[in-house]
Motif scaffolding. Structure first.
Motif, PDB file in Angstrom:
ATOM      1  N   PHE A  48     -39.442 -38.035  12.154  1.00 29.48           N
ATOM      2  CA  PHE A  48     -38.066 -38.361  11.546  1.00 29.48           C
ATOM      3  C   PHE A  48     -37.318 -37.038  11.683  1.00 29.48           C
ATOM      4  N   HIS A 100     -39.416 -36.596   6.750  1.00 32.95           N
ATOM      5  CA  HIS A 100     -39.805 -37.782   6.215  1.00 32.95           C
ATOM      6  C   HIS A 100     -39.536 -37.961   4.766  1.00 32.95           C
ATOM      7  N   VAL A 134     -50.753 -44.132   5.435  1.00 40.29           N
ATOM      8  CA  VAL A 134     -49.749 -43.468   5.966  1.00 40.29           C
ATOM      9  C   VAL A 134     -49.715 -42.020   5.523  1.00 40.29           C
ATOM     10  N   PRO A 138     -48.776 -37.726   6.368  1.00 38.90           N
ATOM     11  CA  PRO A 138     -47.835 -36.865   6.893  1.00 38.90           C
ATOM     12  C   PRO A 138     -48.764 -35.985   7.628  1.00 38.90           C
ATOM     13  N   VAL A 191     -45.145 -38.410  10.891  1.00 43.90           N
ATOM     14  CA  VAL A 191     -46.281 -39.056  10.206  1.00 43.90           C
ATOM     15  C   VAL A 191     -47.058 -39.984  11.006  1.00 43.90           C
ATOM     16  N   TRP A 214     -50.024 -43.088  11.151  1.00 40.91           N
ATOM     17  CA  TRP A 214     -50.363 -44.196  10.393  1.00 40.91           C
ATOM     18  C   TRP A 214     -51.408 -45.174  11.106  1.00 40.91           C
ATOM     19  N   HIS A 222     -39.570 -46.836   1.735  1.00 42.41           N
ATOM     20  CA  HIS A 222     -39.664 -45.559   2.184  1.00 42.41           C
ATOM     21  C   HIS A 222     -40.966 -45.868   3.109  1.00 42.41           C
ATOM     22  N   ILE A 223     -41.838 -46.385   2.691  1.00 41.51           N
ATOM     23  CA  ILE A 223     -43.225 -46.840   3.339  1.00 41.51           C
ATOM     24  C   ILE A 223     -42.925 -47.627   4.492  1.00 41.51           C
ATOM     25  N   VAL A 239     -41.467 -46.255   7.772  1.00 40.08           N
ATOM     26  CA  VAL A 239     -42.459 -45.593   8.564  1.00 40.08           C
ATOM     27  C   VAL A 239     -42.588 -46.725   9.855  1.00 40.08           C
ATOM     28  N   THR A 288     -41.270 -46.629  13.857  1.00 34.23           N
ATOM     29  CA  THR A 288     -42.019 -46.271  15.112  1.00 34.23           C
ATOM     30  C   THR A 288     -41.785 -47.168  16.451  1.00 34.23           C
TER      31      THR A 288
END
Length: 410
Positions: A192, A196, A214, A216, A222, A224, A259-260, A263, A267
């Motif tokens: 990000f 993030h 997830v 950081p 991030v 995952w 927000h999740i 991610v 990607t």
């Protein structure tokens, strides 16, 4: 046919191989690392390193170098993707005035970790594009011969297999190929540009036969992972098509925040990798040859496990410290006992120290994963309402192991 003689040859330039080589180097023992690839193996993007892994990195003298670029996480949060509700929160205890907590977890960039290990090794330690195709042991002269794909033959007093789940050295010692765990996992990394915005916490999500996390790495990156049960026959092409795989993941996220979800949406497909999860059957380690004569295995070659405890890389680092320690004692000791006998006893000591730890981690990881990804009504209730905090605590319990210092007794 080119021939060369080495005291110690390590097969595989992954975490276990490089860390073992560095541990030996710190203790004054030279080794040669042979790697089948033409560069460092950095697939997987990142890995969680827990307290036990940091103890090993501190023993190698690399802990603070890596800490400076990776954010320390302050706790773990578990959420049900069915209800969208948090099922457990577990802080990693209070952070002390000197900046370290009782439990330490950071998501470390795998490429950075391997390059840091490589940078501390003497030039020429790693030999790339060196695939081992055959191994022989000369019991009379007490050396091992490694035949490489390019025709080279390496003779060595000590052979260490750190060549991953498809280990040639493990097969040489009599181990079977690791078993399929019935699940696959996708790992990814996303950047990000403007940050993030996540708190420094390990966020885990469960339910409906899937498990994902997830984590950081720093303020902008991030890491995952997404683990899932076998797909239907009509969906098998999903794992082979990155674009379809991404859409599959997005469709399975469940009740989570935007927000999740962002991610996974942000990607890029080239920053994702999918692989089946495999593990060593624990009872194989009960009677299997972790070491034999002057040959042994470490890292994923010894204890391939499912990622449900996040201990694969940490256990490999533990192996490296223990193995470097016992080998340096064997090779440096000045005693009436012959060198090959000291080496054999040293490797047997390594096997004794690592056998039950490996069995414990493999078994616990498998059972935790089985429970976390269950989509049965009863199991889901037990997991979310009763076992969630217990399983979160299990991560910390297994991370409390101390492999000791990188020192040799006089």
């Amino acid at each position: 046919m080119e021939k060369s003689v080495e005291d110690v040859v390590i097969v595989g330039a992954g975490i276990a191989g490089l860390a073992t080589s560095l541990g030996l180097h710190r203790l004054g023992i030279r080794s040669l690392v042979v790697e089948s690839g033409d560069s460092l193996r950095t697939s997987g993007f990142a890995l969680g390193i827990w307290t036990n892994g940091w103890r090993a990195l501190d023993a190698l003298g690399l802990g603070d170098i890596l800490r400076s670029n990776h954010k320390q996480l302050t706790g773990t949060i578990t959420t049900s993707v069915i209800s969208g509700l948090t099922t457990s929160q577990l802080p990693f205890t209070a952070i002390h005035s000197w900046g370290k907590s009782d439990h330490e977890l950071r998501a470390v960039n795998r490429k950075v970790l391997l390059e840091t290990l490589e940078s501390e090794l003497p030039k020429g330690t790693i030999r790339f594009s060196s695939k081992v195709v055959h191994i022989e042991t000369d019991h009379h002269h007490h050396f091992n011969s490694l035949h490489l794909a390019d025709g080279t033959v390496l003779q060595t007093k000590v052979l260490i297999g750190c060549d991953g789940v498809n280990s040639v050295v493990a097969r040489f010692l009599g181990f079977s190929n690791p078993s399929f765990a019935g699940r696959s996992a996708v790992r990814g990394l996303v950047h990000f540009e403007n940050g993030h915005g996540f708190e420094p916490k390990f966020m885990q999500f469960f339910g409906k036969g899937i498990r994902y996390g997830v984590i950081p790495c720093d303020d902008r990156t991030v890491y995952w992972f997404f683990a899932f049960s076998p797909l239907q026959e009509t969906e098998t092409e999903v794992e082979e098509d990155p674009a379809k795989l991404k859409q599959f993941i997005l469709s399975k996220l469940g009740k989570v925040s935007d927000h999740i979800r962002a991610v996974f949406e942000k990607t890029q497909v080239q920053n994702m990798v999918c692989s089946p999860l495999r593990f060593r059957l624990p009872w194989e380690l009960l009677w299997g040859n972790i070491s034999k004569d002057s040959v042994c295995v470490a890292g994923d070659a010894l204890h391939p496990m499912t990622p449900d405890l996040g201990q694969g890389g940490c256990a490999a680092l533990e192996d490296s410290i223990v193995l470097a320690r016992v080998l340096a004692e064997a090779l440096k000791e000045k005693a009436s006992e012959k060198e090959h006998q000291r080496i054999q006893k040293g490797l047997e000591k390594f096997a004794r120290e690592r056998r039950w730890r490996s069995i414990d981690l493999i078994s616990t990881a498998y059972m935790v994963g089985l429970m976390q990804q269950s989509d049965g009504v009863v199991m889901s209730f037990v997991r979310d309402k009763i076992m969630a905090r217990f399983m979160a605590g299990m991560l910390l319990k297994k991370a409390g192991f101390d492999c000791g210092k990188l020192t040799v007794s006089s």
